[in-house]
Design a protein around this motif. Structure first.
Motif, PDB file in Angstrom:
ATOM      1  N   ALA A  79      -5.248  16.409   4.943  1.00 36.08           N
ATOM      2  CA  ALA A  79      -4.207  15.797   4.859  1.00 36.08           C
ATOM      3  C   ALA A  79      -4.369  14.331   4.609  1.00 36.08           C
ATOM      4  CB  ALA A  79      -3.168  16.029   6.079  1.00 36.08           C
ATOM      5  N   PHE A  80      -5.391  13.503   5.110  1.00 28.09           N
ATOM      6  CA  PHE A  80      -5.668  12.355   4.890  1.00 28.09           C
ATOM      7  C   PHE A  80      -6.391  12.143   3.542  1.00 28.09           C
ATOM      8  CE2 PHE A  80      -6.190  12.813   9.607  1.00 28.09           C
ATOM      9  CZ  PHE A  80      -5.256  11.846  10.090  1.00 28.09           C
ATOM     10  N   VAL A  81      -6.811  13.355   2.995  1.00 27.80           N
ATOM     11  CA  VAL A  81      -7.441  13.186   1.613  1.00 27.80           C
ATOM     12  C   VAL A  81      -6.146  12.894   0.611  1.00 27.80           C
ATOM     13  CG1 VAL A  81      -8.680  14.112  -0.332  1.00 27.80           C
ATOM     14  CG2 VAL A  81      -9.405  14.254   2.214  1.00 27.80           C
ATOM     15  N   THR A  82      -5.267  13.905   0.911  1.00 27.06           N
ATOM     16  CA  THR A  82      -4.007  13.787   0.175  1.00 27.06           C
ATOM     17  C   THR A  82      -3.057  12.648   0.168  1.00 27.06           C
ATOM     18  OG1 THR A  82      -2.874  15.304   1.561  1.00 27.06           O
ATOM     19  CG2 THR A  82      -3.921  16.380  -0.249  1.00 27.06           C
ATOM     20  N   MET A  83      -3.064  12.086   1.235  1.00 22.34           N
ATOM     21  CA  MET A  83      -2.280  10.841   1.322  1.00 22.34           C
ATOM     22  C   MET A  83      -2.794   9.644   0.606  1.00 22.34           C
ATOM     23  SD  MET A  83      -2.112  10.230   5.738  1.00 22.34           S
ATOM     24  CE  MET A  83      -1.329  11.800   6.577  1.00 22.34           C
ATOM     25  N   THR A  84      -4.180   9.594   0.304  1.00 22.42           N
ATOM     26  CA  THR A  84      -4.503   8.513  -0.537  1.00 22.42           C
ATOM     27  C   THR A  84      -3.990   9.053  -2.075  1.00 22.42           C
ATOM     28  OG1 THR A  84      -6.691   9.785  -1.366  1.00 22.42           O
ATOM     29  CG2 THR A  84      -6.780   8.194   0.672  1.00 22.42           C
ATOM     30  N   GLU A  85      -3.858   9.959  -2.394  1.00 26.31           N
ATOM     31  CA  GLU A  85      -3.129  10.476  -3.545  1.00 26.31           C
ATOM     32  C   GLU A  85      -1.791  10.193  -3.470  1.00 26.31           C
ATOM     33  OE1 GLU A  85      -4.218  14.543  -4.122  1.00 26.31           O
ATOM     34  OE2 GLU A  85      -6.123  14.407  -4.323  1.00 26.31           O
ATOM     35  N   HIS A  86      -1.170  10.339  -2.499  1.00 30.48           N
ATOM     36  CA  HIS A  86       0.435  10.233  -2.182  1.00 30.48           C
ATOM     37  C   HIS A  86       0.632   8.842  -2.398  1.00 30.48           C
ATOM     38  CE1 HIS A  86       4.429  10.184  -0.134  1.00 30.48           C
ATOM     39  NE2 HIS A  86       3.952   9.022   0.370  1.00 30.48           N
ATOM     40  N   ILE A  87      -0.135   7.774  -1.966  1.00 30.24           N
ATOM     41  CA  ILE A  87      -0.113   6.448  -1.828  1.00 30.24           C
ATOM     42  C   ILE A  87      -0.239   6.010  -3.272  1.00 30.24           C
ATOM     43  CG2 ILE A  87      -1.056   4.138  -1.494  1.00 30.24           C
ATOM     44  CD1 ILE A  87      -1.485   5.344   1.437  1.00 30.24           C
ATOM     45  N   GLY A  88      -1.358   6.702  -4.123  1.00 31.07           N
ATOM     46  CA  GLY A  88      -1.543   6.182  -5.338  1.00 31.07           C
ATOM     47  C   GLY A  88      -0.225   6.492  -6.397  1.00 31.07           C
ATOM     48  N   HIS A  89       0.517   7.686  -6.152  1.00 28.81           N
ATOM     49  CA  HIS A  89       1.410   8.261  -6.929  1.00 28.81           C
ATOM     50  C   HIS A  89       2.646   7.202  -6.638  1.00 28.81           C
ATOM     51  CE1 HIS A  89      -0.001  12.455  -7.571  1.00 28.81           C
ATOM     52  NE2 HIS A  89      -0.569  11.731  -8.272  1.00 28.81           N
TER      53      HIS A  89
END
Length: 423
Positions: free
Chosen positions: A248-258
């Protein structure tokens, strides 16, 4: 919905709070649905889950996200690719019950972080994510997907090259570019949808479309729901939780990027309004909903961000329509089969444009913010992010795998914080 402020983005053809006409609404929502469909159903196919459930959970998850973010962010939630490897392993051991618990744990991690952000505030975001970090990160989000688009446009499922694939992909791309530049009126709002439709026709003429699944599919088909305590007995799987939750901490970086890309496209700051805690909570609750019906973890989709960038239609109503269509289509076997029959070369041709526009948005940030590349620190930060992210220099620790985007983001943030500002 009522707009909370009078600001209107002058670059948008239809802004976030504006509702298109019924005819426009239908076509614009289908455009978003078609853009994300291939990736959303591909995840469950690779894992061994029911594609109809993934479509259902993506639609419901999107509606949940829009509700939690107060209808202020035009984003679509689809099946996440980041969890495929551990989910495949869990299917061989615990089956879906373990995946469900891991997916719920992912959602809970998001909710916990959302609470922390709500308490600590979001002022730190501008310090941690300045333009020199955000611009290259956004470029990586688009360019790291370039290989996937190229593969769809050139080779089949066995990895065999077909010149017909490349031809269909190029025709689809060029038609979409022409539609985007030269069409007027309502048709100018749906160049992606038109590109897919005409690309599909070209692919059919080239013999690349398999109509058999469409003909044999039932009109009404109930998704294979997996409900805890009903479809399977309740049992706790610690291994499943520990396998999925850290990612989940990995996908959070993508989330913030989007979210950062959407900030630039819409000329708003969603980190402040509705707040990063709301966007994280919406993402987390979407995954929790998916775990309760039989779906995989979900996350915001770059494909739909690309559609927003190209069409300049940012209406949240359009995303709501796409989510409703996804739920409806999950029950209509023939419609799902028809969309699923869109061949990879067509998706690849469209993806060239969608992913490229995302990457160009990152370049635009660097230009508009006038990032000085005569400064060595800026050159070092951007170089590290771009090569590590695009090359997908992933980090694997045991059963945990952190994507090149996640590694690049963490490294870029760290370099920006520790390197002297005057170098």
């Amino acid at each position: 919905m009522k707009a909370p402020s009078r600001y209107r983005n002058p670059d948008a053809l239809i802004d976030i709070w504006e509702r298109p006409s019924w005819g426009q609404w239908f076509g614009l929502s289908l455009q978003h649905l078609f853009s994300m469909f291939g990736s959303t159903v591909l995840v469950p196919i690779l894992v061994g889950l029911n594609p109809g459930i993934a479509l259902f959970s993506s639609g419901v998850g999107t509606l949940m996200y829009i509700l939690i973010t107060r209808g202020k962010i035009p984003a679509y939630m689809g099946s996440s690719f980041s969890f495929i490897v551990p989910m495949v392993a869990l299917m061989k051991t615990t089956g879906y019950p373990g995946i469900a618990q891991g997916t719920m744990a992912v959602g809970l991690v998001y909710l916990i972080v959302a609470v922390v952000v709500a308490l600590a505030g979001s002022d730190w975001i501008n310090r941690v994510l300045p333009p020199i970090v955000v611009g290259p990160m956004i470029m990586v989000i688009g360019l790291s997907l370039a290989g996937s688009a190229a593969q769809k446009a050139t080779v089949d499922s066995q990895g065999i090259y077909h010149w017909q694939f490349f031809l269909v992909a190029m025709v689809t791309l060029l038609l979409t570019v022409a539609f985007n530049l030269y069409l007027k009126g309502f048709l100018a709002l749906i160049p992606i949808l038109l590109g897919i439709v005409f690309g599909y026709l070209v692919a059919a003429l080239a013999g690349l479309v398999n109509f058999k699944p469409v003909l044999t599919a039932a009109w009404f088909q109930l998704p294979n729901f997996e409900i805890p305590g009903v479809s399977y007995p309740l049992h706790f799987y610690w291994g499943a939780v520990l396998s999925l939750a850290p990612i989940a901490f990995v996908t959070m970086t993508e989330h913030i990027g989007h979210i950062t890309v959407l900030n630039e496209l819409t000329h708003r700051n969603f980190f402040e309004d509705p707040g990063l805690h709301h966007t994280l909570a919406g993402d987390g609750l979407a995954s929790i909903v998916a775990s309760l019906v039989g779906g995989p973890p979900v996350t915001s989709y770059g494909e739909n961000v690309g559609v927003l960038a190209i069409t300049r239609v940012h209406s949240v109503y359009v995303l709501i329509g796409a989510a409703v269509f996804a739920v409806i289509f999950s029950f209509v076997g023939k419609l799902s089969a028809l969309i699923e029959s869109i061949p990879n070369p067509v998706i690849g041709g469209i993806s060239f444009l969608l992913f490229g526009v995302i990457a160009s948005s990152g370049m635009r940030i660097l230009i508009e913010k006038r990032v000085d590349f005569n400064k060595r620190r800026n050159l070092m930060i951007a170089s590290a992010i771009l090569v590590i992210g695009i090359g997908n220099a992933y980090l694997k620790l045991g059963q945990y795998e952190f994507s090149g985007l996640a590694v690049a983001a963490v490294l870029g943030i760290t370099l920006n914080l520790i390197l002297p500002k005057d170098l």
